[in-house]
Design a protein around this motif. Structure first.
Motif, PDB file in Angstrom:
ATOM      1  N   ASN A 233       0.478  18.559  -0.509  1.00 19.30           N
ATOM      2  CA  ASN A 233      -0.667  19.493  -0.928  1.00 19.30           C
ATOM      3  C   ASN A 233      -0.342  20.744  -1.770  1.00 19.30           C
ATOM      4  O   ASN A 233      -0.814  20.854  -2.901  1.00 19.30           O
ATOM      5  CB  ASN A 233      -1.158  20.238   0.255  1.00 19.30           C
ATOM      6  CG  ASN A 233      -2.352  21.304   0.175  1.00 19.30           C
ATOM      7  OD1 ASN A 233      -3.334  20.924  -0.344  1.00 19.30           O
ATOM      8  ND2 ASN A 233      -1.688  22.536   0.057  1.00 19.30           N
TER       9      ASN A 233
ATOM     10  N   LYS B 196      -0.193   9.167  -1.096  1.00 20.67           N
ATOM     11  CA  LYS B 196      -0.801  10.313  -1.274  1.00 20.67           C
ATOM     12  C   LYS B 196      -0.239  11.229  -2.476  1.00 20.67           C
ATOM     13  O   LYS B 196      -0.921  11.904  -3.109  1.00 20.67           O
ATOM     14  CB  LYS B 196      -0.315  11.345  -0.054  1.00 20.67           C
ATOM     15  CG  LYS B 196      -1.134  11.016   1.403  1.00 20.67           C
ATOM     16  CD  LYS B 196      -2.637  11.844   0.922  1.00 20.67           C
ATOM     17  CE  LYS B 196      -3.418  11.510   2.222  1.00 20.67           C
ATOM     18  NZ  LYS B 196      -3.791  10.096   2.521  1.00 20.67           N
TER      19      LYS B 196
ATOM     20  N   THR C 168      -5.845  13.003   5.961  1.00 20.51           N
ATOM     21  CA  THR C 168      -4.684  13.613   6.730  1.00 20.51           C
ATOM     22  C   THR C 168      -4.663  13.849   8.063  1.00 20.51           C
ATOM     23  O   THR C 168      -3.854  12.853   9.032  1.00 20.51           O
ATOM     24  CB  THR C 168      -4.223  15.435   6.162  1.00 20.51           C
ATOM     25  OG1 THR C 168      -5.444  15.947   6.619  1.00 20.51           O
ATOM     26  CG2 THR C 168      -4.140  15.090   4.746  1.00 20.51           C
TER      27      THR C 168
ATOM     28  N   ALA D  46      -5.242  19.069   7.532  1.00 18.50           N
ATOM     29  CA  ALA D  46      -3.862  18.645   8.033  1.00 18.50           C
ATOM     30  C   ALA D  46      -2.965  19.582   9.136  1.00 18.50           C
ATOM     31  O   ALA D  46      -2.191  19.174   9.988  1.00 18.50           O
ATOM     32  CB  ALA D  46      -2.696  18.742   6.631  1.00 18.50           C
TER      33      ALA D  46
ATOM     34  N   MET E  79      -7.499  20.149   2.207  1.00 21.97           N
ATOM     35  CA  MET E  79      -6.257  19.268   2.842  1.00 21.97           C
ATOM     36  C   MET E  79      -5.417  20.270   3.775  1.00 21.97           C
ATOM     37  O   MET E  79      -4.906  19.761   4.702  1.00 21.97           O
ATOM     38  CB  MET E  79      -5.796  18.630   1.410  1.00 21.97           C
ATOM     39  CG  MET E  79      -4.498  17.841   1.950  1.00 21.97           C
ATOM     40  SD  MET E  79      -3.575  17.056   0.423  1.00 21.97           S
ATOM     41  CE  MET E  79      -2.382  16.026   1.068  1.00 21.97           C
TER      42      MET E  79
ATOM     43  N   TYR F 281       2.741  16.506   4.412  1.00 25.22           N
ATOM     44  CA  TYR F 281       1.282  16.712   3.967  1.00 25.22           C
ATOM     45  C   TYR F 281       1.401  18.291   3.425  1.00 25.22           C
ATOM     46  O   TYR F 281       0.795  18.382   2.450  1.00 25.22           O
ATOM     47  CB  TYR F 281       0.415  16.577   5.148  1.00 25.22           C
ATOM     48  CG  TYR F 281      -0.124  15.055   5.357  1.00 25.22           C
ATOM     49  CD1 TYR F 281      -0.322  14.193   4.434  1.00 25.22           C
ATOM     50  CD2 TYR F 281      -0.541  14.832   6.543  1.00 25.22           C
ATOM     51  CE1 TYR F 281      -0.620  13.102   4.621  1.00 25.22           C
ATOM     52  CE2 TYR F 281      -0.921  13.591   7.123  1.00 25.22           C
ATOM     53  CZ  TYR F 281      -1.064  12.609   6.012  1.00 25.22           C
ATOM     54  OH  TYR F 281      -1.294  11.368   6.349  1.00 25.22           O
TER      55      TYR F 281
ATOM     56  N   SER G 273      -5.155   4.656   3.634  1.00 27.63           N
ATOM     57  CA  SER G 273      -4.519   5.198   4.635  1.00 27.63           C
ATOM     58  C   SER G 273      -4.495   4.628   5.779  1.00 27.63           C
ATOM     59  O   SER G 273      -3.495   4.574   6.730  1.00 27.63           O
ATOM     60  CB  SER G 273      -4.909   6.847   4.659  1.00 27.63           C
ATOM     61  OG  SER G 273      -4.462   7.538   3.655  1.00 27.63           O
TER      62      SER G 273
END
Length: 365
Positions: free
Chosen positions: A342, A248, A175, A35, A31, A338, A75
């Motif tokens: 994370n 998320k 992402t 991202a 991730m 993001y 998403s």
């Protein structure tokens, strides 16, 4: 995977013949890596899609659809919310979200003659989306697919495909493909309406995305480390970003989060906001900002824990954002988010790449 807060998450690494159990850090997740590529994706997409968008913009100006219908899940549906506000505000065309189950479960599709259906999907393989798009096409709609996998059934069967060019995305948590969906929607509007200002903002966006990734949102981590529920608020085209952030939080961090328009919170949900209740607020410098700032003041007066991203005022925690055009500002804010979410997932003892009970391609029917 463990759900125990503050225990270090681990995963099996088989690259050296393992399995070897290795600890997960915020910087080693898929991730995180994916991202962080958002700026590269935006550069690649804008260059690759210029020809398709030139032709599509000319077509839409010459024969404007009587309505636009968005078709998406997860998403991608949050990206569709973002697109709906853009299209209605900038192109002046009524836009609504379709329910895929009307076609896939109930075997019924309304008259779509003269409508533009924008189907948004990372994989382009979810059966209900493919079925709904096919049925809409038979009912007279033009299908525009915003799809990361340009070889997918949804992309193949669409009248027009606008590839996202996000590249492979292995983490279950989308992402870079989400950000690519937003930038594709913005570029579509820029070409459709011949908006020179928006085109200039999109030219600047890749470098701004790189900068947004470096924004320090770590002050939010201790405040959210042990929460069990929170609200995320936004308004206008920023509402889609609030929806994505709430998704998320649930997906990677394992706690309940709800997204609301800053106006809708006052119609009931405000009742449970009290001392210590966490609220993440997104704002952009347009006509919606004053109402979001006013809501932030009300939250602060109630003793809520307010985290502000682009929302002016006193109190709470200010999360840094990149100053940008109001249309692109929410894209930058979600890029910064993001990185924080994370890190929060790892801090809570979870692996954000592998949420429980979820797969990368969701095969709903």
């Amino acid at each position: 995977m463990t759900s125990c807060l503050n225990s270090a998450p681990r995963r099996a690494d088989r690259r050296k013949g393992g399995p070897i159990i290795v600890p997960i850090t915020a910087e080693t997740t898929l991730m995180f890596r994916e991202a962080s590529e958002a700026g590269q994706v935006a550069r690649r997409q804008r260059a690759a899609n210029a020809g398709v968008l030139d032709a599509l913009g000319k077509r839409l100006r010459g024969d404007s659809p009587r309505a636009v219908v968005t078709l998406a899940r997860g998403s991608s549906d949050c990206a569709a919310t973002f697109a709906r506000y853009l299209i209605e505000r900038r192109a002046g065309v009524l836009t609504s979200s379709a329910s895929p189950s009307v076609a896939s479960v109930y075997d019924s599709v309304p008259d779509m003659h003269g409508a533009l259906v924008i189907a948004i999907s990372q994989s382009g393989r979810s059966p209900d989306l493919c079925t709904a798009a096919a049925r809409a096409k038979r009912q007279g709609a033009t299908i525009l697919a915003l799809v990361n996998d340009a070889g997918s059934p949804l992309a193949r069967d669409a009248d027009i495909c606008l590839p996202l060019h996000a590249g492979p995305e292995r983490s279950v948590a989308a992402t870079k493909s989400f950000i690519a969906s937003l930038t594709a929607a913005l570029d579509l509007i820029a070409h459709w309406t011949e908006d020179v200002g928006l085109s200039a903002a999109l030219d600047a966006l890749p470098d701004q995305l790189d900068a947004a990734w470096q924004c320090d949102w770590t002050p939010a981590l201790p405040l959210l480390e042990s929460v069990r529920s929170l609200y995320v608020a936004g308004r206008g085209h920023g509402f889609g970003i609030a929806q994505e952030a709430a998704l998320k939080f649930k997906e990677t961090c394992g706690f309940h989060a709800e997204a609301y328009s800053a106006a809708e919170i006052r119609h009931g949900p405000m009742a449970i906001v009290g001392k210590g209740f966490p609220v993440l607020m997104f704002g952009q410098s347009d006509a919606s900002l004053e109402s979001i700032a006013d809501l932030a003041r009300d939250f602060t007066a109630r003793g809520a824990t307010v985290l502000r991203a682009g929302v002016p005022g006193e109190g709470g925690v200010v999360l840094p954002v990149i100053t940008a055009d109001p249309l692109t500002a929410p894209v930058l804010a979600i890029a910064s988010f993001y990185r924080m979410v994370n890190a929060l997932a790892v801090r809570r003892g979870l692996d954000p790449d592998s949420p429980p009970h979820l797969r990368k391609v969701t095969e709903t029917v």
